[in-house]
Design an enzyme around this catalytic site. Structure first.
Site, short mmCIF file in Angstrom:
data_model
loop_
_atom_site.label_atom_id
_atom_site.label_comp_id
_atom_site.label_asym_id
_atom_site.label_seq_id
_atom_site.Cartn_x
_atom_site.Cartn_y
_atom_site.Cartn_z
N SER A 116 5.80 -9.59 124.49
CA SER A 116 5.59 -9.44 123.04
C SER A 116 4.15 -9.06 122.77
O SER A 116 3.84 -8.42 121.76
CB SER A 116 5.90 -10.76 122.33
OG SER A 116 7.17 -11.19 122.71
N ARG A 117 3.24 -9.43 123.67
CA ARG A 117 1.82 -9.14 123.47
C ARG A 117 1.50 -7.65 123.66
O ARG A 117 0.45 -7.19 123.21
CB ARG A 117 0.97 -9.94 124.46
CG ARG A 117 0.98 -11.42 124.16
CD ARG A 117 0.41 -12.18 125.33
NE ARG A 117 0.62 -13.61 125.16
CZ ARG A 117 -0.29 -14.45 124.69
NH1 ARG A 117 -1.48 -14.02 124.38
NH2 ARG A 117 -0.01 -15.72 124.56
N GLN A 167 5.93 -21.22 134.25
CA GLN A 167 6.69 -21.96 133.24
C GLN A 167 8.07 -22.34 133.78
O GLN A 167 8.57 -23.43 133.51
CB GLN A 167 6.82 -21.11 131.98
CG GLN A 167 7.74 -21.69 130.93
CD GLN A 167 7.69 -20.92 129.63
OE1 GLN A 167 6.81 -21.12 128.82
NE2 GLN A 167 8.64 -20.02 129.43
N LEU A 203 7.41 -6.20 130.44
CA LEU A 203 7.59 -6.29 128.98
C LEU A 203 7.08 -7.64 128.48
O LEU A 203 7.33 -8.67 129.10
CB LEU A 203 9.07 -6.12 128.61
CG LEU A 203 9.70 -4.77 128.89
CD1 LEU A 203 11.06 -4.67 128.20
CD2 LEU A 203 8.81 -3.61 128.43
N LEU A 227 11.33 -10.33 119.78
CA LEU A 227 12.24 -10.07 120.92
C LEU A 227 12.16 -8.62 121.39
O LEU A 227 12.09 -7.68 120.60
CB LEU A 227 13.68 -10.40 120.51
CG LEU A 227 13.94 -11.84 120.04
CD1 LEU A 227 15.45 -12.06 119.88
CD2 LEU A 227 13.36 -12.88 120.98
N LYS A 260 9.37 -13.66 134.11
CA LYS A 260 8.02 -13.18 133.74
C LYS A 260 7.04 -14.35 133.66
O LYS A 260 5.91 -14.25 134.08
CB LYS A 260 8.14 -12.43 132.41
CG LYS A 260 6.87 -12.31 131.62
CD LYS A 260 6.24 -10.99 131.82
CE LYS A 260 4.94 -10.79 131.11
NZ LYS A 260 4.58 -11.75 130.12
N ASP A 261 7.51 -15.48 133.06
CA ASP A 261 6.67 -16.68 132.98
C ASP A 261 7.02 -17.57 134.17
O ASP A 261 7.63 -18.64 134.02
CB ASP A 261 6.90 -17.40 131.65
CG ASP A 261 6.41 -16.57 130.48
OD1 ASP A 261 5.20 -16.27 130.44
OD2 ASP A 261 7.23 -16.16 129.65
N GLY A 294 13.38 -7.57 127.45
CA GLY A 294 13.37 -8.69 128.39
C GLY A 294 14.16 -9.87 127.85
O GLY A 294 15.00 -10.46 128.54
N HIS A 295 13.94 -10.20 126.56
CA HIS A 295 14.71 -11.29 125.94
C HIS A 295 16.19 -10.91 125.86
O HIS A 295 17.06 -11.74 126.11
CB HIS A 295 14.21 -11.55 124.51
CG HIS A 295 12.81 -12.03 124.41
ND1 HIS A 295 11.80 -11.25 123.92
CD2 HIS A 295 12.24 -13.21 124.75
CE1 HIS A 295 10.67 -11.94 123.93
NE2 HIS A 295 10.90 -13.12 124.45
O1 PAF Z 1 8.47 -18.51 127.05
C1 PAF Z 1 8.36 -18.73 125.82
O2 PAF Z 1 8.61 -17.87 124.98
C2 PAF Z 1 7.88 -20.10 125.37
O3 PAF Z 1 6.92 -20.61 126.22
C3 PAF Z 1 9.04 -21.11 125.17
C4 PAF Z 1 9.75 -21.42 126.47
C5 PAF Z 1 10.04 -20.55 124.17
C6 PAF Z 1 8.49 -22.42 124.60
O4 PAF Z 1 7.84 -22.22 123.39
#
Ligand code: PAF
Length: 282
Positions: free
Chosen positions: A187-188, A154, A185, A33, A150-151, A36-37
């Site tokens: 995690s990578r 998704q 930001l 984390l 960010k995603d 951003g999280h």
């Molecule tokens: O965005 C993420 O961290 C992942 O893709 C998620 C939504 C937790 C699913 O594993």
């Protein structure tokens, strides 16, 4: 901080906390984390009674075994950060516990949303995301689930999943957080050295340039071609895509003014795959 490792422990905690009767929010993560999280958790905490954060590095969404293995894992520190940001518990099952056996996913075909850009570059990635988020939604059944902008692709996929299979869950989006230099930001980022962090700024700079040119009313297709050429020529950046899309469909943007147009980019720097995006506003 309460850390729940099994579905049974989660169900018992939800019962004890009166989850069904209170306003509940869920923030799914893969751990490691960062700010951003924390901002997603804080956003959830500001509008609900209970906030549950999940931490699970989901094997079915990785297209490279080595990427899955190298993904940073730090449960204890993450649980602490989640608590500080306003979470009431962390759900951290093993993949086998959540999937009820060996993790697997089914193909999902939602057009460009699942098959363009991230879907094309990481074949099967969204099958895994849909599989795990579906299971997490079944297990947690929150009023609200918060995902990071960010995603961006998704977010579109998860909205579609919720619409089809979990219509009672309200999907909310938290804004992308950047460091003081403009790097999104992730995690990578922890896998980049000082030079890599500097080189990675080329991605957000390309997006900001697109946004600025668009805001100034310049012919954005020409700007896009130039920005693509500049990024491709960058010796430390291995460009996968740079484009402008309609964020609802993930089809290339055709210049239609009432659509949500976003610049999106993916590239590798020092072998680390990075993505970023920025909304283009006139
Ligand atoms: O965005 C993420 O961290 C992942 O893709 C998620 C939504 C937790 C699913 O594993």
């Amino acid at each position: 901080m309460t850390v729940l490792h099994s579905l049974e422990a989660l169900a018992n905690w939800q019962k004890k906390m009166n989850w069904e009767e209170r306003k509940s929010s869920f923030v799914p993560t893969m751990g490691s984390l960062h700010e951003g999280h924390a901002s997603l958790i804080a956003q959830a905490a500001a509008t609900s009674d209970l906030v549950l954060v999940s931490i699970l590095v989901n094997p079915t969404q990785f297209t490279e075994a080595s990427d899955y293995e190298k993904y940073p894992r730090s449960l204890e520190a993450d649980a602490e950060k989640a608590a500080q940001a306003g979470a009431h518990a962390v759900f951290a099952p093993s993949p086998e516990e959540l999937y009820g056996g060996t993790p697997s996913s089914e193909p999902v075909q939602w057009g460009a949303l699942t098959h363009s850009y991230e879907g094309a570059k990481r074949k099967g990635h969204f099958d895994g995301v849909v599989a795990v988020v579906d299971l997490l939604f079944q297990a947690t059944n929150p009023d609200v689930a918060v995902f990071g902008e960010k995603d961006l692709q998704q977010v579109g996929v998860v909205r579609r999943l919720a619409q089809e299979r979990h219509p009672s869950i309200d999907i909310q989006v938290g804004g992308l957080v950047r460091d003081e230099n403009g790097l999104a930001l992730s995690s990578r980022n922890a896998r980049l050295d000082e030079q890599g962090l500097e080189d990675a700024l080329a991605l957000s700079r390309a997006l900001f340039e697109l946004r600025q040119s668009h805001g100034e009313g310049k012919q954005w297709t020409g700007v896009l071609v130039k920005a693509r050429a500049a990024l491709s020529a960058h010796p430390a950046v291995d460009l996968e895509y740079l484009d402008v899309v309609d964020a609802d469909t993930f089809e290339p943007w055709q210049g239609i003014p009432n659509q949500r147009a976003y610049g999106i980019v993916a590239a590798q720097v020092q072998g680390v795959r990075l993505i970023d995006n920025a909304r283009l506003k006139a």
